[in-house]
Design an enzyme around this catalytic site. Structure first.
Site, PDB file in Angstrom:
ATOM      1  N   LYS A  35      -3.165   1.861   2.701  1.00  0.00           N
ATOM      2  CA  LYS A  35      -3.876   2.747   1.842  1.00  0.00           C
ATOM      3  C   LYS A  35      -3.521   2.652   0.586  1.00  0.00           C
ATOM      4  O   LYS A  35      -2.378   2.245   0.062  1.00  0.00           O
ATOM      5  CB  LYS A  35      -3.394   4.433   2.333  1.00  0.00           C
ATOM      6  CG  LYS A  35      -4.211   5.521   1.757  1.00  0.00           C
ATOM      7  CD  LYS A  35      -3.604   6.785   2.455  1.00  0.00           C
ATOM      8  CE  LYS A  35      -3.932   7.991   1.709  1.00  0.00           C
ATOM      9  NZ  LYS A  35      -3.713   9.229   2.404  1.00  0.00           N
ATOM     10  N   SER A 116      -7.369  12.150   4.072  1.00  0.00           N
ATOM     11  CA  SER A 116      -7.482  11.099   2.814  1.00  0.00           C
ATOM     12  C   SER A 116      -7.308   9.760   3.397  1.00  0.00           C
ATOM     13  O   SER A 116      -7.355   8.770   2.566  1.00  0.00           O
ATOM     14  CB  SER A 116      -6.406  11.549   1.789  1.00  0.00           C
ATOM     15  OG  SER A 116      -5.051  11.605   2.470  1.00  0.00           O
ATOM     16  N   THR A 137       0.126  14.556   3.885  1.00  0.00           N
ATOM     17  CA  THR A 137       0.624  15.522   3.526  1.00  0.00           C
ATOM     18  C   THR A 137       0.473  16.582   4.537  1.00  0.00           C
ATOM     19  O   THR A 137       1.261  17.264   5.055  1.00  0.00           O
ATOM     20  CB  THR A 137       0.189  15.846   1.989  1.00  0.00           C
ATOM     21  OG1 THR A 137       0.398  14.944   0.985  1.00  0.00           O
ATOM     22  CG2 THR A 137       1.056  17.220   1.614  1.00  0.00           C
ATOM     23  N   GLY A 139      -2.444  16.497   7.628  1.00  0.00           N
ATOM     24  CA  GLY A 139      -3.722  16.018   8.458  1.00  0.00           C
ATOM     25  C   GLY A 139      -4.113  14.771   7.967  1.00  0.00           C
ATOM     26  O   GLY A 139      -5.353  14.229   8.521  1.00  0.00           O
ATOM     27  N   SER A 140      -3.693  14.046   6.989  1.00  0.00           N
ATOM     28  CA  SER A 140      -4.374  12.814   6.495  1.00  0.00           C
ATOM     29  C   SER A 140      -4.305  11.504   7.411  1.00  0.00           C
ATOM     30  O   SER A 140      -4.964  10.599   7.038  1.00  0.00           O
ATOM     31  CB  SER A 140      -3.980  12.381   4.963  1.00  0.00           C
ATOM     32  OG  SER A 140      -4.348  13.695   4.098  1.00  0.00           O
TER      33      SER A 140
END
Length: 201
Positions: A35, A116, A137, A139-140
Site C-alpha cells: 500500500k 483504503s 485503522t 476496516g481498511s
C-alpha cells in the site's frame, strides 16, 4: 500506482542465491505489493495517494519493508489507496486518490473496492501479485478483503511495527496481510511481525 523498476533484477539475484543453496526463508522470491502509505527507500515513491507528496523521499524503509527484504521478498510495486488512507475529509471515496484515480473491484467494476487498502486488495484478487500488505485503522484491510474474496487480517496492535507508515491514529493503526489463502497470510504475517524499539506499541 507504480511498479518497482528493480524488481526483475532483485528476483534474478534471489534466484541465483537459491540455486547456490542460500535460502533466506519462505518469502524468498515472492512478489509483494505494498500500500502506498508504507515507506520504501528505493526508486519508488511513498505518497499516501496524494500529489502533495509526489517526488518526496522517505529517509529509510519502513521496518516491515526491511523485514520483507531480509526474508527475500521482492517488493513488486505500490498500490493505490483511498487518499491519506481515507482520512482526507468526510466525503472520502473508497479507493480514490488524486495520484491514482479510482480503484475498481476486479469482480464487478461498477461495485466498490471498499476500504483504503482497496488497491492492494484489488491487485491481489486480480492476480497482479502473489500477496499484498495493507494498513488498517478501522476496516481498511478487512473490508476490501471481504469484497474481493481474500483473507485479510488486522493484527493485534504492536505485533507489526508501524515505523515508516503514514499514520492516522496511533491507538488503532497497524499493517497486515492481504492474501488469497490463510496459509499465505500466515507466512506473510510471520515475516512482518517482530519487535521495534521505535514503535511504542
Amino acid at each position: 500506482l507504480e511498479t518497482n523498476p528493480e524488481a526483475l533484477d532483485i528476483a534474478g539475484r534471489l534466484d541465483v542465491e537459491r540455486k547456490s543453496g542460500r535460502v533466506r526463508g519462505p518469502m524468498q522470491g515472492i512478489p509483494v505489493l505494498m500500500k502506498d502509505n508504507i515507506g520504501n527507500d528505493d526508486r519508488m515513491q511513498t505518497t499516501a495517494g496524494s500529489v502533495a507528496l509526489v517526488n518526496s523521499k522517505v529517509p529509510a524503509d519502513a521496518v516491515l519493508v526491511a523485514k520483507l527484504r531480509t526474508a527475500g521478498a521482492v517488493i513488486l510495486g505500490k498500490a493505490n489507496l483511498g487518499e491519506w488512507a481515507n482520512f482526507r475529509g468526510k466525503s472520502s471515496i473508497s479507493g480514490w486518490s488524486t495520484r491514482g484515480g479510482q480503484t475498481h473491484n476486479p469482480y464487478a467494476l461498477d461495485r466498490t473496492p471498499s476500504g483504503s487498502s482497496s488497491g492492494t486488495g484489488a491487485a491481489v484478487a486480480a492476480n497482479l501479485c502473489a500477496i499484498g500488505v495493507g494498513t488498517e485503522t478501522d476496516g481498511s484491510i478487512t473490508s476490501p478483503a471481504n469484497v474481493s474474496a481474500l483473507v485479510g487480517m488486522k493484527p493485534t496492535l504492536g505485533l507489526v511495527s508501524r515505523s515508516g507508515i503514514v499514520p492516522i491514529a496511533f491507538s488503532q493503526d497497524t499493517a497486515g496481510p492481504m492474501c488469497r489463502s490463510v496459509a499465505d497470510a500466515a507466512v506473510l504475517l510471520a515475516a512482518l511481525m517482530g519487535p521495534d524499539g521505535r514503535d511504542a506499541a
